[in-house]
Design a protein around this motif. Structure first.
Motif, mmCIF file in Angstrom:
data_model
loop_
_atom_site.group_PDB
_atom_site.id
_atom_site.type_symbol
_atom_site.label_atom_id
_atom_site.label_comp_id
_atom_site.label_asym_id
_atom_site.label_seq_id
_atom_site.Cartn_x
_atom_site.Cartn_y
_atom_site.Cartn_z
ATOM 1 N N PHE A 105 36.582 74.690 25.353
ATOM 2 C CA PHE A 105 36.015 74.290 26.449
ATOM 3 C C PHE A 105 36.635 73.063 27.219
ATOM 4 O O PHE A 105 37.352 72.193 26.593
ATOM 5 C CB PHE A 105 34.338 73.775 25.947
ATOM 6 N N PHE A 106 36.951 73.101 28.439
ATOM 7 C CA PHE A 106 37.604 72.283 29.317
ATOM 8 C C PHE A 106 36.587 71.505 30.386
ATOM 9 O O PHE A 106 35.729 72.544 30.781
ATOM 10 C CB PHE A 106 38.768 72.926 29.802
ATOM 11 N N LYS A 107 36.801 70.538 30.616
ATOM 12 C CA LYS A 107 36.290 70.050 32.128
ATOM 13 C C LYS A 107 37.378 69.925 33.010
ATOM 14 O O LYS A 107 38.408 69.864 32.813
ATOM 15 C CB LYS A 107 35.980 68.582 31.743
ATOM 16 N N PHE A 108 36.856 70.142 34.087
ATOM 17 C CA PHE A 108 37.901 70.392 35.283
ATOM 18 C C PHE A 108 37.257 69.972 36.561
ATOM 19 O O PHE A 108 36.104 70.127 36.945
ATOM 20 C CB PHE A 108 37.897 72.192 35.422
ATOM 21 N N ARG A 109 38.097 69.413 37.424
ATOM 22 C CA ARG A 109 37.683 68.928 38.713
ATOM 23 C C ARG A 109 38.637 69.009 39.839
ATOM 24 O O ARG A 109 39.663 68.821 39.675
ATOM 25 C CB ARG A 109 37.477 67.238 38.363
ATOM 26 N N ILE A 110 38.374 69.427 41.193
ATOM 27 C CA ILE A 110 39.082 69.625 42.002
ATOM 28 C C ILE A 110 39.086 68.442 42.861
ATOM 29 O O ILE A 110 38.019 67.927 43.358
ATOM 30 C CB ILE A 110 38.668 70.894 42.961
ATOM 31 N N ASP A 111 40.522 67.762 43.023
ATOM 32 C CA ASP A 111 40.461 66.484 43.758
ATOM 33 C C ASP A 111 41.033 66.666 45.114
ATOM 34 O O ASP A 111 40.551 66.065 45.952
ATOM 35 C CB ASP A 111 41.638 65.582 42.991
ATOM 36 N N HIS A 158 42.443 68.130 38.078
ATOM 37 C CA HIS A 158 42.736 67.598 36.539
ATOM 38 C C HIS A 158 41.733 68.210 35.760
ATOM 39 O O HIS A 158 40.624 68.792 36.008
ATOM 40 C CB HIS A 158 42.869 66.124 36.430
ATOM 41 N N TRP A 159 42.150 68.343 34.478
ATOM 42 C CA TRP A 159 41.326 69.188 33.269
ATOM 43 C C TRP A 159 41.882 68.445 32.221
ATOM 44 O O TRP A 159 42.769 67.866 31.772
ATOM 45 C CB TRP A 159 41.359 70.497 33.410
ATOM 46 N N LYS A 160 40.829 68.836 31.217
ATOM 47 C CA LYS A 160 41.061 68.293 29.896
ATOM 48 C C LYS A 160 40.243 68.969 28.740
ATOM 49 O O LYS A 160 39.034 69.247 29.211
ATOM 50 C CB LYS A 160 40.634 66.740 29.573
ATOM 51 N N GLN A 161 40.791 69.470 27.685
ATOM 52 C CA GLN A 161 39.886 69.987 26.760
ATOM 53 C C GLN A 161 38.770 69.038 25.879
ATOM 54 O O GLN A 161 38.965 67.742 26.029
ATOM 55 C CB GLN A 161 40.500 70.469 25.510
ATOM 56 N N ILE A 162 37.261 69.661 25.865
ATOM 57 C CA ILE A 162 36.347 68.752 25.645
ATOM 58 C C ILE A 162 35.751 69.297 24.219
ATOM 59 O O ILE A 162 36.062 70.676 23.951
ATOM 60 C CB ILE A 162 35.297 68.417 26.438
ATOM 61 N N GLU A 163 34.715 68.551 23.560
ATOM 62 C CA GLU A 163 33.989 69.097 22.474
ATOM 63 C C GLU A 163 33.169 70.477 22.928
ATOM 64 O O GLU A 163 32.556 70.519 24.083
ATOM 65 C CB GLU A 163 33.273 68.329 21.815
ATOM 66 N N PRO A 164 32.926 71.452 22.107
ATOM 67 C CA PRO A 164 32.149 72.314 22.340
ATOM 68 C C PRO A 164 30.468 72.219 22.355
ATOM 69 O O PRO A 164 30.195 70.976 21.954
ATOM 70 C CB PRO A 164 32.360 73.641 21.533
ATOM 71 N N PRO A 165 29.727 72.969 23.011
ATOM 72 C CA PRO A 165 28.378 72.523 23.155
ATOM 73 C C PRO A 165 27.610 72.953 21.567
ATOM 74 O O PRO A 165 28.440 73.746 20.926
ATOM 75 C CB PRO A 165 27.824 73.513 24.319
ATOM 76 N N ASP A 166 26.665 72.320 21.197
ATOM 77 C CA ASP A 166 25.637 72.760 20.283
ATOM 78 C C ASP A 166 25.271 74.050 20.331
ATOM 79 O O ASP A 166 25.292 74.729 19.203
ATOM 80 C CB ASP A 166 24.487 71.811 20.067
ATOM 81 N N SER A 167 25.224 74.774 21.362
ATOM 82 C CA SER A 167 24.774 75.959 21.621
ATOM 83 C C SER A 167 25.678 77.145 21.062
ATOM 84 O O SER A 167 25.408 78.204 20.848
ATOM 85 C CB SER A 167 24.278 76.321 22.896
#
Length: 150
Positions: free
Chosen positions: A105-111, A126-135
Motif C-alpha cells: 500500500f502506498f499513499k500518492f499525491r499529485i502536486d 510524491h508517494w510513500k509506502q504505508i501500513e496495510p489496512p486491517d481489512s
C-alpha cells in the motif's frame, strides 16, 4: 515498467489515468481518494472505499467520454480542477492510497501538472509506502473485489 509485463500500478497520459486493476489491467490494483487528507499524517491505508477501474457508464452522471471510470478520472471526481478562463489544470486537495500489484500500500499525491516553463503533463508527485489496512487484501467494502480483485 512496460504495460504488458504486469509490473505497473498507475499510468497517466496527459490528464487521463488508468490503473492495473479492473477493466484496464489484471494486476489487482485498487485506489481510494481521500479528499482533504494530509499526506504527512496518513500512515495506514483505510479499511474501505477502494475501487478498481470500471467500464465507462455514459448517461449515469452525464459522463461525455468513453474512457473507463476510476478514482482519478470520473466526471466530477477528476484529480484536477479545470479553469475555463486560463484552460489550466490544478490538482485537487486529494491524497490517494493504492494497493499495488505487489500487494503493498502506498499513499500518492499529485502536486503539479506543469513544469516550471508551463509545459503540461510534466507531473510532480510524491508517494510513500504505508501500513496495510486491517481489512487485508483486496481492500475495500466488497464492491472493489467485484471489479477485479483476486
Amino acid at each position: 515498467a512496460i504495460e504488458g509485463d504486469g509490473g505497473w500500478d498507475l499510468a497517466f497520459t496527459r490528464f487521463k489515468s488508468k490503473t492495473n486493476g479492473g477493466v484496464t489491467g489484471n494486476g489487482g490494483v485498487f485506489v481510494v481518494a481521500l479528499e482533504g487528507q494530509s499526506f504527512d499524517d496518513l500512515t495506514k491505508a483505510p479499511n474501505m472505499g477502494f475501487a478498481a477501474d470500471q467500464a465507462d457508464s455514459p448517461g449515469d452522471a452525464g459522463d461525455a467520454d468513453m474512457d473507463p471510470d476510476n478514482v482519478f478520472n470520473s466526471d466530477d471526481a477528476d484529480w484536477y480542477d479545470y479553469n475555463v478562463m486560463t484552460h489550466e489544470l490544478s490538482p485537487k486537495d486529494i491524497t490517494y492510497v493504492f494497493a499495488s500489484t505487489e500487494r503493498r500500500f502506498f499513499k500518492f499525491r499529485i502536486d503539479q501538472y506543469y513544469d516550471s516553463a508551463g509545459t503540461p503533463a510534466k507531473f510532480n508527485f510524491h508517494w510513500k509506502q504505508i501500513e496495510p489496512p486491517d481489512s487485508g487484501f483486496p481492500p475495500g467494502d466488497g464492491g472493489a473485489a467485484a471489479n477485479g480483485g483476486e
